[in-house]
Design a protein around this motif. Structure first.
Motif, PDB file in Angstrom:
ATOM      1  N   GLU A   1      10.657  12.631  10.340  1.00 15.03           N
ATOM      2  CA  GLU A   1       9.564  13.321  11.041  1.00 15.03           C
ATOM      3  C   GLU A   1       9.181  12.556  12.312  1.00 15.03           C
ATOM      4  O   GLU A   1       8.031  12.120  12.494  1.00 15.03           O
ATOM      5  CB  GLU A   1       8.355  13.483  10.115  1.00 15.03           C
ATOM      6  N   THR A   2      10.157  12.428  13.186  1.00 14.31           N
ATOM      7  CA  THR A   2       9.995  11.620  14.397  1.00 14.31           C
ATOM      8  C   THR A   2       8.812  12.069  15.245  1.00 14.31           C
ATOM      9  O   THR A   2       8.012  11.245  15.711  1.00 14.31           O
ATOM     10  CB  THR A   2      11.292  11.683  15.231  1.00 14.31           C
ATOM     11  N   SER A   3       8.689  13.368  15.459  1.00 11.69           N
ATOM     12  CA  SER A   3       7.624  13.859  16.343  1.00 11.69           C
ATOM     13  C   SER A   3       6.244  13.546  15.781  1.00 11.69           C
ATOM     14  O   SER A   3       5.314  13.232  16.532  1.00 11.69           O
ATOM     15  CB  SER A   3       7.773  15.367  16.563  1.00 11.69           C
ATOM     16  N   ALA A   4       6.096  13.603  14.453  1.00  9.89           N
ATOM     17  CA  ALA A   4       4.802  13.289  13.843  1.00  9.89           C
ATOM     18  C   ALA A   4       4.464  11.814  14.026  1.00  9.89           C
ATOM     19  O   ALA A   4       3.307  11.451  14.301  1.00  9.89           O
ATOM     20  CB  ALA A   4       4.822  13.647  12.355  1.00  9.89           C
ATOM     21  N   VAL A   5       5.461  10.950  13.902  1.00  6.46           N
ATOM     22  CA  VAL A   5       5.230   9.515  14.109  1.00  6.46           C
ATOM     23  C   VAL A   5       4.856   9.249  15.564  1.00  6.46           C
ATOM     24  O   VAL A   5       3.942   8.465  15.852  1.00  6.46           O
ATOM     25  CB  VAL A   5       6.478   8.706  13.711  1.00  6.46           C
ATOM     26  N   TYR A   6       5.541   9.903  16.498  1.00  4.18           N
ATOM     27  CA  TYR A   6       5.219   9.744  17.914  1.00  4.18           C
ATOM     28  C   TYR A   6       3.778  10.162  18.190  1.00  4.18           C
ATOM     29  O   TYR A   6       3.035   9.488  18.907  1.00  4.18           O
ATOM     30  CB  TYR A   6       6.153  10.584  18.783  1.00  4.18           C
ATOM     31  N   THR A   7       3.393  11.285  17.629  1.00  2.06           N
ATOM     32  CA  THR A   7       2.036  11.801  17.859  1.00  2.06           C
ATOM     33  C   THR A   7       0.985  10.816  17.372  1.00  2.06           C
ATOM     34  O   THR A   7      -0.006  10.531  18.060  1.00  2.06           O
ATOM     35  CB  THR A   7       1.852  13.155  17.145  1.00  2.06           C
ATOM     36  N   TRP A   8       1.197  10.281  16.165  1.00  2.00           N
ATOM     37  CA  TRP A   8       0.214   9.339  15.609  1.00  2.00           C
ATOM     38  C   TRP A   8       0.188   8.030  16.404  1.00  2.00           C
ATOM     39  O   TRP A   8      -0.875   7.513  16.721  1.00  2.00           O
ATOM     40  CB  TRP A   8       0.539   9.057  14.144  1.00  2.00           C
ATOM     41  N   SER A   9       1.353   7.494  16.715  1.00  2.00           N
ATOM     42  CA  SER A   9       1.396   6.224  17.446  1.00  2.00           C
ATOM     43  C   SER A   9       0.816   6.383  18.852  1.00  2.00           C
ATOM     44  O   SER A   9       0.197   5.458  19.375  1.00  2.00           O
ATOM     45  CB  SER A   9       2.825   5.690  17.512  1.00  2.00           C
ATOM     46  N   ARG A  10       1.011   7.551  19.463  1.00  2.00           N
ATOM     47  CA  ARG A  10       0.409   7.810  20.776  1.00  2.00           C
ATOM     48  C   ARG A  10      -1.118   7.818  20.675  1.00  2.00           C
ATOM     49  O   ARG A  10      -1.813   7.266  21.535  1.00  2.00           O
ATOM     50  CB  ARG A  10       0.902   9.141  21.320  1.00  2.00           C
ATOM     51  N   LYS A  11      -1.608   8.396  19.593  1.00  2.00           N
ATOM     52  CA  LYS A  11      -3.060   8.470  19.400  1.00  2.00           C
ATOM     53  C   LYS A  11      -3.663   7.070  19.200  1.00  2.00           C
ATOM     54  O   LYS A  11      -4.701   6.736  19.789  1.00  2.00           O
ATOM     55  CB  LYS A  11      -3.366   9.342  18.182  1.00  2.00           C
TER      56      LYS A  11
ATOM     57  N   ILE B   1       0.850  -1.190   0.000  1.00  2.00           N
ATOM     58  CA  ILE B   1       0.000   0.000   0.000  1.00  2.00           C
ATOM     59  C   ILE B   1       0.883   1.236   0.000  1.00  2.00           C
ATOM     60  O   ILE B   1       1.856   1.322   0.763  1.00  2.00           O
ATOM     61  CB  ILE B   1      -0.917   0.020   1.249  1.00  2.00           C
ATOM     62  N   VAL B   2       0.556   2.199  -0.847  1.00  2.00           N
ATOM     63  CA  VAL B   2       1.258   3.480  -0.873  1.00  2.00           C
ATOM     64  C   VAL B   2       0.253   4.584  -0.573  1.00  2.00           C
ATOM     65  O   VAL B   2      -0.765   4.715  -1.264  1.00  2.00           O
ATOM     66  CB  VAL B   2       1.925   3.734  -2.239  1.00  2.00           C
ATOM     67  N   ILE B   3       0.519   5.347   0.482  1.00  2.00           N
ATOM     68  CA  ILE B   3      -0.327   6.484   0.858  1.00  2.00           C
ATOM     69  C   ILE B   3       0.378   7.752   0.404  1.00  2.00           C
ATOM     70  O   ILE B   3       1.452   8.097   0.911  1.00  2.00           O
ATOM     71  CB  ILE B   3      -0.571   6.519   2.377  1.00  2.00           C
ATOM     72  N   ASP B   4      -0.200   8.437  -0.572  1.00  2.00           N
ATOM     73  CA  ASP B   4       0.402   9.670  -1.072  1.00  2.00           C
ATOM     74  C   ASP B   4       0.172  10.800  -0.080  1.00  2.00           C
ATOM     75  O   ASP B   4      -0.895  10.914   0.540  1.00  2.00           O
ATOM     76  CB  ASP B   4      -0.203  10.042  -2.428  1.00  2.00           C
ATOM     77  N   GLY B   5       1.206  11.621   0.080  1.00  2.00           N
ATOM     78  CA  GLY B   5       1.116  12.750   1.006  1.00  2.00           C
ATOM     79  C   GLY B   5       2.171  12.655   2.092  1.00  2.00           C
ATOM     80  O   GLY B   5       2.479  11.564   2.575  1.00  2.00           O
ATOM     81  N   GLY B   6       2.728  13.793   2.436  1.00  2.00           N
ATOM     82  CA  GLY B   6       3.781  13.818   3.437  1.00  2.00           C
ATOM     83  C   GLY B   6       3.249  13.726   4.852  1.00  2.00           C
ATOM     84  O   GLY B   6       2.047  13.855   5.102  1.00  2.00           O
ATOM     85  N   PRO B   7       4.156  13.519   5.816  1.00  2.00           N
ATOM     86  CA  PRO B   7       3.738  13.373   7.214  1.00  2.00           C
ATOM     87  C   PRO B   7       3.200  14.651   7.837  1.00  2.00           C
ATOM     88  O   PRO B   7       2.664  14.612   8.944  1.00  2.00           O
ATOM     89  CB  PRO B   7       5.032  12.913   7.909  1.00  2.00           C
ATOM     90  N   GLU B   8       3.337  15.773   7.138  1.00  2.00           N
ATOM     91  CA  GLU B   8       2.799  17.026   7.685  1.00  2.00           C
ATOM     92  C   GLU B   8       1.295  17.155   7.456  1.00  2.00           C
ATOM     93  O   GLU B   8       0.638  18.040   8.020  1.00  2.00           O
ATOM     94  CB  GLU B   8       3.530  18.219   7.053  1.00  2.00           C
ATOM     95  N   LYS B   9       0.693  16.248   6.664  1.00  2.00           N
ATOM     96  CA  LYS B   9      -0.720  16.323   6.328  1.00  2.00           C
ATOM     97  C   LYS B   9      -1.543  15.391   7.212  1.00  2.00           C
ATOM     98  O   LYS B   9      -1.213  14.210   7.362  1.00  2.00           O
ATOM     99  CB  LYS B   9      -0.936  15.956   4.859  1.00  2.00           C
ATOM    100  N   ALA B  10      -2.622  15.902   7.752  1.00  2.00           N
ATOM    101  CA  ALA B  10      -3.481  15.104   8.631  1.00  2.00           C
ATOM    102  C   ALA B  10      -4.126  13.949   7.868  1.00  2.00           C
ATOM    103  O   ALA B  10      -4.317  12.854   8.419  1.00  2.00           O
ATOM    104  CB  ALA B  10      -4.551  15.996   9.262  1.00  2.00           C
ATOM    105  N   GLU B  11      -4.470  14.191   6.584  1.00  2.00           N
ATOM    106  CA  GLU B  11      -5.134  13.140   5.813  1.00  2.00           C
ATOM    107  C   GLU B  11      -4.208  11.938   5.562  1.00  2.00           C
ATOM    108  O   GLU B  11      -4.676  10.815   5.367  1.00  2.00           O
ATOM    109  CB  GLU B  11      -5.662  13.687   4.479  1.00  2.00           C
ATOM    110  N   THR B  12      -2.901  12.168   5.561  1.00  2.00           N
ATOM    111  CA  THR B  12      -1.963  11.055   5.403  1.00  2.00           C
ATOM    112  C   THR B  12      -2.098  10.081   6.560  1.00  2.00           C
ATOM    113  O   THR B  12      -2.177   8.862   6.377  1.00  2.00           O
ATOM    114  CB  THR B  12      -0.521  11.581   5.325  1.00  2.00           C
ATOM    115  N   TRP B  13      -2.147  10.634   7.764  1.00  2.00           N
ATOM    116  CA  TRP B  13      -2.259   9.786   8.957  1.00  2.00           C
ATOM    117  C   TRP B  13      -3.642   9.159   9.068  1.00  2.00           C
ATOM    118  O   TRP B  13      -3.783   8.037   9.565  1.00  2.00           O
ATOM    119  CB  TRP B  13      -1.923  10.590  10.211  1.00  2.00           C
TER     120      TRP B  13
END
Length: 664
Positions: free
Chosen positions: A466-476, A423-435
């Protein structure tokens, strides 16, 4: 005769009744005398034979220690004596040769006859605690010469704790190689570094544990002494091999009982009839006559260490010995022959044999399989389905600047695996829709060949970008289905995944218990494993028709995996490179720019390790198979297609998607 320069000097005090009249004068004079006393002429082996008592709690042969039982240890222990000029003693060895007891004799000698600060390092702090209870406490308690020198353990006595033992003139501090604080806690005259190849690559990210520990000896100059011991691991990464190669590389030569030719024992000259280990014997390399096990004790007693090269470091002496030298009653040649036969056909078993029996490093092949061969042997099964052997799913997610790539793998018994989805999700980690899209992948189900619907048991996501973005998503999402991971260099087969550690903190630096958690993955271990699995010989169509199974670890690729994906899957190769210090090390290097398929496989494999697949007993695999079968039976009664995330029964009531209780 001239008078002393000062009436308060210790020399004048010896003749003065006034000096010894104040409280503490005798202790002062004793301390002064001890400081002037030279190191004893007694060697560590002499001390061991005279004072060491082995406990039944820590030894298979309790009673008085006898160096004659393991004659090859005598010179090693004597090199550890203060009277010997060397500063570093390196011992690369096989299992069951008595190395740890030699190190404990070294510690006992220090406490009794050559006091000073001692640092003893185990691979981890927990192992240091266990070693303290099982070996150091018994060393002190069972040896009368030491019993009165170390204070008895009391809960309020700081002089004798789990990891610290005070004695007159010195202290023994024990720590783990994973603790940078413990490694730089004090200057040390003596070091005992045990199983150095099991040390982590870095102690709390502050550097090589061996280098950190050895730096503690700097102030003691020529009086310092270090003992490095280990069974080796992987060629190019083994610390003990690296240290041994800087030494004079001594081997233990023993005489042939027939022709008396001196030789060191080599596994290649151990001979036996195939399938009959009891017929084992050793062929003399000079007269070619067979040598049988009963002669070994006499050979060991007459053996001697000989240097085989000139040392690169004159202050280092090195010793190498295999389990072929194990004394009678410990590990016999027949046992070694049986272990060799049992290891055939398994790289893992052969590696263990080479490391622990022969005391030699294992050579990782690390050559990338031909991507075209992988492409040609792809298999066909229904797109988006899990083949019959797959019992649970994991996924690896690689975060890139403009996308997230995910590979979903199914796992079965023996870590046989199938690529189920890419699976490929287009969009960078700065976008909410990516997560949001990545979260929807966790809710998705894949239909099993038996009819059940499976969700991803665990998704491992890399935190390198983008470590902080990954942390935020995994925490959620929470820790039950997602694991944030960080790759680490080096091989660690015993525990390739460590953690988790809490990585979220408040402004004050306090760790948040409900925050993100990070797992550390030895990616080299899983890359080597993947390549080893890809090289496995596969049964032919005729073999499969006769009921022959694929070997454990077989990697199955679907027909929809295109050439680009196959190239990415084998995009790296293990090469040997030289460091700035002139040592060699193994390093994974890219042969092409893109390697996401290999990275995602490593992450998905780490997820399988985290859920426990490497440690499950057969009962858990049976339970997984039973649950898959039960879900399939119920699905057979359904009349409608299942909705996403559910299997619909005949009465149209949705039921839960199958997810084993073993999956976190």
């Amino acid at each position: 005769m001239s008078e002393p320069i000062s009436p308060n000097s210790p020399t004048s005090g010896l003749n003065s009744g006034d000096l010894i009249s104040f409280d503490g004068a005798e202790e002062l004079l004793t301390a002064w005398s001890d400081g002037l006393r030279p190191d004893p002429a007694m060697t560590v082996s002499e001390w061991s034979d005279r004072h060491r008592i082995l406990s039944s709690r820590a030894s298979a042969e309790p009673g008085r220690y006898r160096t004659s039982r393991t004659p090859y240890l005598r010179e090693i222990m004597d090199c550890l004596s203060p009277s010997h000029p060397c500063r570093r003693v390196v011992f690369m060895k096989g299992a069951q040769v008595g190395a740890t007891e030699a190190g404990n004799n070294f510690l006992g000698f220090i406490i009794h006859h050559a006091p000073g600060p001692v640092l003893a390092v185990q691979p981890t702090v927990e192992m240091a605690k266990r070693n303290s209870r099982q070996r150091i406490d018994t060393l002190i308690d069972e040896s009368p010469a030491l019993r009165n020198l170390v204070k008895p353990a009391r809960s309020r006595d700081a002089g004798n704790t789990m990891l610290s033992k005070d004695f007159p003139g010195g202290v023994l501090v024990m720590t783990g190689a994973n603790s940078a604080v413990g490694l730089r806690s004090m200057p040390a005259r003596y070091l005992f570094l045990d199983e150095v190849d099991a040390y982590p690559a870095s102690a709390d990210e502050e550097g090589d544990p061996v280098a950190l520990a050895c730096a503690r000896m700097a102030t003691f100059a020529h009086r310092a002494k270090a003992f490095l011991v280990s069974t080796p691991t992987i060629r190019g990464l083994s610390r003990i091999e690296r240290e041994y190669e800087t030494s004079d590389q001594r081997r233990f030569f023993v005489p042939c009982p027939h022709c008396e030719a001196m030789q060191w024992l080599k596994f290649e000259r151990l001979k036996w009839e195939k399938g009959q280990p009891a017929s084992v014997h050793y062929l003399c390399e000079d007269c070619e006559k067979p040598i049988f096990e009963p002669a070994k004790a006499t050979m060991l007693a007459a053996g001697e260490w000989r240097s085989t090269t000139e040392a690169a470091d004159p202050g280092t002496v090195g010793f190498h010995i295999s389990a072929l030298y194990s004394p009678p009653g410990w590990q016999s040649w027949e046992t070694i022959a049986r272990m060799w036969e049992a290891a055939q056909g398994s790289d893992d078993a052969l590696r263990v044999f080479r490391n622990t029996v022969l005391g030699e490093t294992w050579v990782e092949t690390g050559e990338a399989p031909d991507w075209q061969r992988l492409y040609e042997r792809r298999e066909t099964w229904a797109n988006g389905t899990v083949p019959a052997g797959g019992l649970f799913l994991t996924a690896g997610a690689d975060v890139q600047k403009d996308r997230i790539e995910i590979d979903v793998w199914a796992w079965g018994r023996g870590l046989e695996s199938w690529l189920v989805d890419h699976i490929v999700i287009d969009g960078g980690p700065e976008k909410a829709e990516t997560w949001a899209s990545l979260e929807s992948v966790l809710a998705k189900t894949w239909k099993h060949a038996n009819g059940a619907a499976l969700r991803i048991a665990r998704l491992a996501i890399d935190t390198g970008y983008e470590t902080s973005a990954v942390y935020t998503w995994s925490r959620k999402i929470g820790i039950t289905q997602v694991s944030a991971i960080k790759g680490a260099e080096g091989f660690n087969r015993s525990s390739p995944v460590s953690g988790p550690t809490f990585v979220d903190a408040t402004e004050g630096g306090k760790k948040i218990r409900r925050g993100a958690r990070l797992w550390t993955v030895a990616v080299s271990t899983f890359k080597s494993e993947t390549y080893r699995f890809l090289r496995l010989e596969r049964p032919t169509d005729e073999d499969l028709a006769e009921g022959v199974h694929y070997p454990a670890g077989t990697v199955h690729l679907p027909s929809w995996a295109d050439s680009e994906w196959c190239k990415q899957f084998v995009a790296e190769q293990l090469v040997t490179v030289k460091t700035r210090r002139g040592f060699t090390k193994l390093e994974w290097q890219k042969m092409r720019e893109r390697n996401e398929a290999l990275d995602c496989r490593v992450y998905a494999r780490a997820a399988a390790w985290i859920v426990g697949a490497d440690r499950w007993p057969d009962s858990k695999w049976l339970d997984l198979e039973a649950q898959i079968a039960a879900a399939a039976d119920k699905d057979a009664m359904a009349t409608d297609e299942p909705e996403a995330g559910h299997i619909r029964r005949a009465n149209s009531r949705p039921r839960r998607v199958f997810q084993s209780s073993y999956m976190g």
